[in-house]
Scaffold this active site. Structure first.
Site, short mmCIF file in Angstrom:
data_model
loop_
_atom_site.label_atom_id
_atom_site.label_comp_id
_atom_site.label_asym_id
_atom_site.label_seq_id
_atom_site.Cartn_x
_atom_site.Cartn_y
_atom_site.Cartn_z
CE LYS A 1 -3.33 2.89 0.66
NZ LYS A 1 -4.35 3.20 -0.30
CB CYS B 1 -3.78 8.10 0.42
SG CYS B 1 -5.23 7.36 1.18
N1 LIG Z 1 -10.07 7.90 2.56
C1 LIG Z 1 -9.42 7.21 1.65
O1 LIG Z 1 -9.55 7.44 0.45
C2 LIG Z 1 -8.51 6.07 2.03
C3 LIG Z 1 -8.08 5.19 1.03
C4 LIG Z 1 -7.28 4.11 1.39
C5 LIG Z 1 -6.91 3.93 2.73
N2 LIG Z 1 -7.33 4.81 3.68
C6 LIG Z 1 -6.93 4.56 5.06
O2 LIG Z 1 -8.05 4.08 5.79
C7 LIG Z 1 -7.96 4.49 7.15
C8 LIG Z 1 -9.24 5.24 7.52
O3 LIG Z 1 -9.33 6.38 6.68
P1 LIG Z 1 -10.68 7.19 6.50
O4 LIG Z 1 -10.45 8.09 5.33
O5 LIG Z 1 -11.83 6.28 6.46
O6 LIG Z 1 -10.70 8.04 7.85
P2 LIG Z 1 -11.94 8.87 8.47
O7 LIG Z 1 -11.35 9.90 9.33
O8 LIG Z 1 -12.90 9.24 7.39
O9 LIG Z 1 -12.68 7.79 9.38
C9 LIG Z 1 -12.11 7.23 10.49
C10 LIG Z 1 -13.19 6.99 11.53
O10 LIG Z 1 -12.63 6.29 12.62
C11 LIG Z 1 -13.24 6.76 13.81
N3 LIG Z 1 -12.42 6.36 14.95
C12 LIG Z 1 -11.31 6.94 15.44
N4 LIG Z 1 -10.84 6.22 16.49
C13 LIG Z 1 -11.68 5.18 16.65
C14 LIG Z 1 -11.73 4.10 17.55
N5 LIG Z 1 -10.80 3.92 18.49
N6 LIG Z 1 -12.75 3.21 17.45
C15 LIG Z 1 -13.70 3.36 16.50
N7 LIG Z 1 -13.69 4.37 15.61
C16 LIG Z 1 -12.70 5.27 15.68
C17 LIG Z 1 -13.37 8.25 13.58
O11 LIG Z 1 -14.33 8.83 14.44
C18 LIG Z 1 -13.79 8.28 12.09
O12 LIG Z 1 -15.19 8.26 11.94
C19 LIG Z 1 -6.70 5.34 7.25
O13 LIG Z 1 -5.63 4.53 7.65
C20 LIG Z 1 -6.47 5.79 5.81
O14 LIG Z 1 -5.12 6.07 5.56
C21 LIG Z 1 -8.14 5.87 3.37
#
Ligand SMILES: NC(=O)c1ccc[n+]([C@@H]2O[C@H](COP(=O)([O-])OP(=O)(O)OC[C@H]3O[C@@H](n4cnc5c(N)ncnc54)[C@H](O)[C@@H]3O)[C@@H](O)[C@H]2O)c1
Length: 422
Positions: A214, A268
């Site tokens: 990744k 990312c």
């Molecule tokens: N957004 C993208 O396009 C994308 C693409 C690939 C990978 N990622 C990866 O996926 C992961 C999540 O990204 P995202 O964009 O969904 O983030 P986001 O901020 O949109 O969502 C994360 C959620 O996790 C919740 N959270 C935080 N701590 C928590 C806990 N202890 N228990 C339960 N919930 C909790 C937050 O309140 C939030 O709603 C990251 O590692 C990111 O790098 C994101």
């Protein structure tokens, strides 16, 4: 018939909520867990708190038919997917694994023999093993892959997410998935879970390779965008149109240069390469330099705006700096989405607003109100047509579809077009 009846997704954001929903659409009982009460309440009303095409209808249906519900506290399930944030700690780009640690500690009390735990968050190499360690510390009564290998009570894997915001509901199903189990059986169980809906291939490797895969994908993009960004600055100095240059060079059958922009943002590409640099600083020289080139581009764009202001004043000696209006077109970190996180366009707009107080108008068709930190800087949110009528300098920062229609921009307006579309 799936061996998984109930699954739980921790973190109901841009990744977790669509993933939870697609599992629910495919017949599994899904318990979404988030620490954000607003997110939990919104989802339980069948609504969404983020913008992603086709997600609202899907969530509505799954909540209505009882397949998806959200809670603040984990409950028992057959598999847990962790999709919490993985940002940096402080300013030195050290990955912050505290969200993964908190999620691990939250699910540990409800884990039972036979459960599968998948880390979906983008993570530095070794994070999955670290998560397994946190779980093992919290549950000494269960065995984990690092202790008993294939005989472990709990299976653990890293399955990174590579969907494109704006196309998540389709890509979740169609994309190939990398499945990095801590053992072969861990991988096999994770494949069985994703095969509930994934039509792409599920390719098995180990957790460290999956983590690095990744990070490598996003570093590849970052390095190649840095090349385009560096070219754009060189071309400006040499009075060459970089867009024409790139399209000519790309006529070579083995050349495919990406497009420059105002910088690189999002959660990312601007973040993940640092996870490699932080782990191997003495080795990751090209990856590090690419980060610096891309992070330096916003300052260059700002200097172009400053130069445009100086030119206007030289050409119009009766005007003063404080009369000028600067329009920033686009705030999101990429086209046609509402996500302003880690956006270089936001950074540029904020810095311009500090220098040209009360004179900056942002046009962002994908948001209805400006985030408080921008509103506090006296930035106005304008409509495209009205803003073009009053602007003296236009900085196009994001190539949203609304900006691609040919607009009548008066010749007196200075245009800095970081995407080459005006
Ligand atoms: N957004 C993208 O396009 C994308 C693409 C690939 C990978 N990622 C990866 O996926 C992961 C999540 O990204 P995202 O964009 O969904 O983030 P986001 O901020 O949109 O969502 C994360 C959620 O996790 C919740 N959270 C935080 N701590 C928590 C806990 N202890 N228990 C339960 N919930 C909790 C937050 O309140 C939030 O709603 C990251 O590692 C990111 O790098 C994101």
């Amino acid at each position: 018939m799936s061996q998984f009846n109930t699954i739980s997704v921790l973190g109901l954001g841009y990744i977790g909520l669509p993933t939870a929903t697609v599992f629910a659409q495919h017949g599994l009982n899904v318990i979404g867990v988030d620490v954000n009460k607003h997110a939990v309440d919104t989802i339980n009303q069948g609504k969404i708190h983020i913008v992603e095409p086709d997600l609202d209808i899907a969530v509505h249906q799954c909540v209505e038919n009882g397949k998806l519900r959200a809670t603040l506290k984990p409950e028992t399930a057959d598999a847990f997917l962790i999709a919490v944030p993985t940002p940096f700690k402080g300013d030195d780009y050290e990955p912050d694994l505290s969200y993964i640690e908190a999620a691990s500690n939250a699910i540990a009390p409800v884990l039972k023999k036979g459960d599968l735990v998948i880390l979906e968050s983008t993570s530095p190499v070794g994070a999955t093993e670290q998560m397994a360690e946190w779980l093992a510390q919290a549950r000494p009564d269960l065995t984990f892959p690092q202790q008993t290998g294939e005989d472990s009570d709990i299976r653990i894997a890293h399955c990174p997410e590579r969907v494109l915001p704006g196309h998540v509901m389709r890509e979740l199903i169609e994309n190939d998935r990398i499945i990095g189990g801590m053992t072969q059986k861990c991988s096999a169980q994770a494949v069985a879970l994703y095969k509930n809906f994934v039509k792409g291939d599920c390719i098995v490797t180990n957790s460290r390779t999956a983590e690095m895969c990744k990070l490598t994908e996003n570093s590849f993009r970052d390095v190649n965008i840095a090349f385009a960004n560096e070219l754009s600055i060189i071309c400006d100095r040499l009075d060459i149109n970089v867009w024409e240059l790139i399209s000519l060079a790309n006529r070579h059958p083995r050349v495919n240069i990406l497009q420059p922009g105002c910088g690189v943002g999002g959660h990312c590409i601007a973040v993940d390469p640092w996870f490699i640099v932080n782990k191997t600083p003495d080795l990751a020289k090209l990856i590090h330099t690419a980060r610096l080139v891309n992070d330096g581009k916003p300052e260059w764009v700002i200097s172009q705006v400053n130069n445009a202001v100086v030119e206007i004043l030289q050409q119009n000696p009766t005007r003063s700096v404080s009369d000028l209006k600067i329009a920033c077109l686009g705030l999101a970190f990429k086209p046609d989405i509402d996500d302003l996180r880690e956006s270089p366009a936001v950074k540029i707009t904020e810095k311009l607003a500090e220098k040209y107080q009360g004179q900056v108008i942002a046009v962002e068709p994908n948001v209805e109100v400006l985030p408080i930190k921008l509103a506090n800087k006296d930035i106005q949110l304008g409509k495209l047509e009205n803003t073009l009528e009053i602007a003296d300098v236009i900085v196009l920062l994001v190539d949203h579809k609304e900006f691609k229609v040919s607009n009548n921009i008066s010749e007196n307006i200075k245009v800095i077009d970081t995407k080459g579309i005006l």
